[in-house]
Design a protein around this motif. Structure first.
Motif, PDB file in Angstrom:
ATOM      1  N   TYR A  61       0.864  -1.180   0.000  1.00 30.60           N
ATOM      2  CA  TYR A  61       0.000   0.000   0.000  1.00 30.60           C
ATOM      3  C   TYR A  61       0.889   1.214   0.000  1.00 30.60           C
ATOM      4  O   TYR A  61       1.341   1.686   1.047  1.00 30.60           O
ATOM      5  CB  TYR A  61      -0.928  -0.012   1.222  1.00 30.60           C
ATOM      6  CG  TYR A  61      -1.834  -1.213   1.225  1.00 30.60           C
ATOM      7  CD1 TYR A  61      -2.926  -1.274   0.376  1.00 30.60           C
ATOM      8  CD2 TYR A  61      -1.573  -2.305   2.040  1.00 30.60           C
ATOM      9  CE1 TYR A  61      -3.748  -2.382   0.353  1.00 30.60           C
ATOM     10  CE2 TYR A  61      -2.396  -3.416   2.025  1.00 30.60           C
ATOM     11  CZ  TYR A  61      -3.480  -3.454   1.182  1.00 30.60           C
ATOM     12  OH  TYR A  61      -4.286  -4.543   1.153  1.00 30.60           O
ATOM     13  N   TYR A  63       0.442   4.434  -0.638  1.00 30.53           N
ATOM     14  CA  TYR A  63      -0.014   5.707  -0.105  1.00 30.53           C
ATOM     15  C   TYR A  63      -0.382   5.641   1.370  1.00 30.53           C
ATOM     16  O   TYR A  63      -0.769   6.617   1.956  1.00 30.53           O
ATOM     17  CB  TYR A  63      -1.185   6.244  -0.918  1.00 30.53           C
ATOM     18  CG  TYR A  63      -0.790   6.463  -2.360  1.00 30.53           C
ATOM     19  CD1 TYR A  63       0.077   7.484  -2.696  1.00 30.53           C
ATOM     20  CD2 TYR A  63      -1.248   5.635  -3.377  1.00 30.53           C
ATOM     21  CE1 TYR A  63       0.469   7.702  -4.013  1.00 30.53           C
ATOM     22  CE2 TYR A  63      -0.871   5.839  -4.682  1.00 30.53           C
ATOM     23  CZ  TYR A  63      -0.004   6.870  -4.988  1.00 30.53           C
ATOM     24  OH  TYR A  63       0.365   7.070  -6.273  1.00 30.53           O
ATOM     25  N   GLN A  64      -0.291   4.472   1.968  1.00 30.25           N
ATOM     26  CA  GLN A  64      -0.622   4.350   3.392  1.00 30.25           C
ATOM     27  C   GLN A  64       0.612   4.737   4.206  1.00 30.25           C
ATOM     28  O   GLN A  64       1.712   4.272   3.967  1.00 30.25           O
ATOM     29  CB  GLN A  64      -1.019   2.912   3.720  1.00 30.25           C
ATOM     30  CG  GLN A  64      -1.378   2.724   5.167  1.00 30.25           C
ATOM     31  CD  GLN A  64      -1.804   1.302   5.441  1.00 30.25           C
ATOM     32  OE1 GLN A  64      -1.836   0.464   4.547  1.00 30.25           O
ATOM     33  NE2 GLN A  64      -2.150   1.034   6.676  1.00 30.25           N
ATOM     34  N   THR A  65       0.407   5.591   5.183  1.00 28.78           N
ATOM     35  CA  THR A  65       1.502   5.990   6.048  1.00 28.78           C
ATOM     36  C   THR A  65       1.441   5.170   7.338  1.00 28.78           C
ATOM     37  O   THR A  65       0.404   4.647   7.709  1.00 28.78           O
ATOM     38  CB  THR A  65       1.421   7.486   6.397  1.00 28.78           C
ATOM     39  OG1 THR A  65       0.183   7.728   7.061  1.00 28.78           O
ATOM     40  CG2 THR A  65       1.502   8.327   5.124  1.00 28.78           C
ATOM     41  N   LYS A  68      -0.274   6.748  12.985  1.00 26.33           N
ATOM     42  CA  LYS A  68      -1.657   6.441  13.377  1.00 26.33           C
ATOM     43  C   LYS A  68      -2.147   7.402  14.409  1.00 26.33           C
ATOM     44  O   LYS A  68      -1.538   7.957  15.186  1.00 26.33           O
ATOM     45  CB  LYS A  68      -1.760   5.022  13.900  1.00 26.33           C
ATOM     46  CG  LYS A  68      -1.544   4.025  12.821  1.00 26.33           C
ATOM     47  CD  LYS A  68      -1.749   2.629  13.359  1.00 26.33           C
ATOM     48  CE  LYS A  68      -1.540   1.630  12.225  1.00 26.33           C
ATOM     49  NZ  LYS A  68      -1.749   0.293  12.598  1.00 26.33           N
TER      50      LYS A  68
END
Length: 68
Positions: A61, A63-65, A68
């Motif tokens: 993924y 674009y997932q950083t 949190k």
């Protein structure tokens, strides 16, 4: 006389290209120079191998950083 012989036919595109070659005899040589400039390249296989080995695997993924 051959009954299957068709009359000599040249399309408009073929006629245009023939006229262009007649008007500019150096056209084919110029085309070869342009092709050599962009496409006819020798490939350094060691460089390609090193490039492929240096690649980093992409995360699933992109674009997932992780924040949190």
């Amino acid at each position: 006389m051959n009954i299957f012989r068709r009359p000599d036919y040249q399309s408009e595109a073929t006629q245009f290209i023939d006229q262009l070659k007649t008007a500019k005899p150096t056209l084919e040589a110029e085309q070869r120079q342009g092709r050599a400039l962009l496409w006819d390249k020798s490939v350094d296989r060691n460089a390609v191998k090193a490039y492929n080995q240096a690649r980093v695997a992409q995360k699933p993924y992109v674009y997932q950083t992780d924040a949190k």
